[in-house]
Design a protein around this motif. Sequence first.
Motif, PDB file in Angstrom:
ATOM      1  N   SER A 237       0.796  -1.310  -0.048  1.00 24.83           N
ATOM      2  CA  SER A 237       0.021   0.020  -0.044  1.00 24.83           C
ATOM      3  C   SER A 237       0.918   1.234  -0.066  1.00 24.83           C
TER       4      SER A 237
ATOM      5  N   ILE B 107      -7.055   5.680  -0.558  1.00 25.15           N
ATOM      6  CA  ILE B 107      -8.278   4.836  -0.996  1.00 25.15           C
ATOM      7  C   ILE B 107      -7.951   3.997  -2.209  1.00 25.15           C
TER       8      ILE B 107
ATOM      9  N   THR C 210      -7.161  -0.233  -1.745  1.00 23.26           N
ATOM     10  CA  THR C 210      -7.877  -0.967  -2.477  1.00 23.26           C
ATOM     11  C   THR C 210      -6.971  -1.864  -3.361  1.00 23.26           C
TER      12      THR C 210
ATOM     13  N   TRP D   4      -4.974  -4.477  -1.753  1.00 19.45           N
ATOM     14  CA  TRP D   4      -6.013  -5.503  -1.121  1.00 19.45           C
ATOM     15  C   TRP D   4      -6.189  -6.404  -2.280  1.00 19.45           C
ATOM     16  N   VAL D   5      -6.398  -6.085  -3.384  1.00 20.61           N
ATOM     17  CA  VAL D   5      -6.943  -6.953  -4.467  1.00 20.61           C
ATOM     18  C   VAL D   5      -5.674  -7.729  -5.400  1.00 20.61           C
TER      19      VAL D   5
END
Length: 198
Positions: free
Chosen positions: A24, A48, A52, A55-56
Motif C-alpha cells: 500500500s 483509498i 484498494t 488488497w486486490v
Amino acid sequence: MKKRLYLDDKDVVGNPVCHYARFSIYLFIFWLLISGSLHLKFLIIGIIASLTVAWVCTPLFMIRNQSQTKKYFALAVPLPGLAVYLIWLLKELILSNIDVAKAVLKKSLPITPEVIRFQVKYDNPLAITLLANSITLTPGTLTLNVTADGIFEIHSLTPAASEGIKSGSMAKKVARLLREPDYFTVISEGGTLCTPST
C-alpha cells in the motif's frame, strides 16, 4: 469450499499484514509521483486507491516455493540491502565489461568457454530468479539452466568470468539479501564435488 483470506494464510512467509501495508505504501508513493499534487483531495483519493489496489493485488505477488509449502511475497526485499546489492552488481557489470572488451580486442582472443555447474539451497523463488538474471546480465556469463534442486548451469567466456562464478560471491550476496541459506557448492561436469574458491 470457502476461499482462505490471504491475511490468515499460514503458508505466507513473514507477516501478511506487513506485506499488505508495504504494498500500500509503495502504491501511494507511486500515486504521489504521478499525480504531482499534495492537495487533500488527491491525497485521500490516493490513499483509498492504494489500499484498494493493494488488497486486490497482494495475492498476485505471492510466489510458491518449489515444494508448494510456502508462499513468498515478491516485494518483501529490504530496500537498503537491495540498494547495496545493485551498487555492487553495477560494479561487477563494469569490471566484466572491461574483461570481455580486453579479450575481444586482443589478437590472440584469450577466451576459454566453460560450463560451470553449482548448487545453492534457496527456497525463495525470487532468490533463484535474482541470481539467474544477475549472472546473465553480467557480460561473459550466461545462465543456461536452473534445476528444481537448485543446480545452476552457467556458461562463462573468460577465465576471470569463470573464477567469479566459482567464487560464489554473487550467490552468497543474494542469499544474504533474501535471508536464504548461505550454501554454495561447485559441481564438476563429472558430478564430483569441487572445493569452492574463497
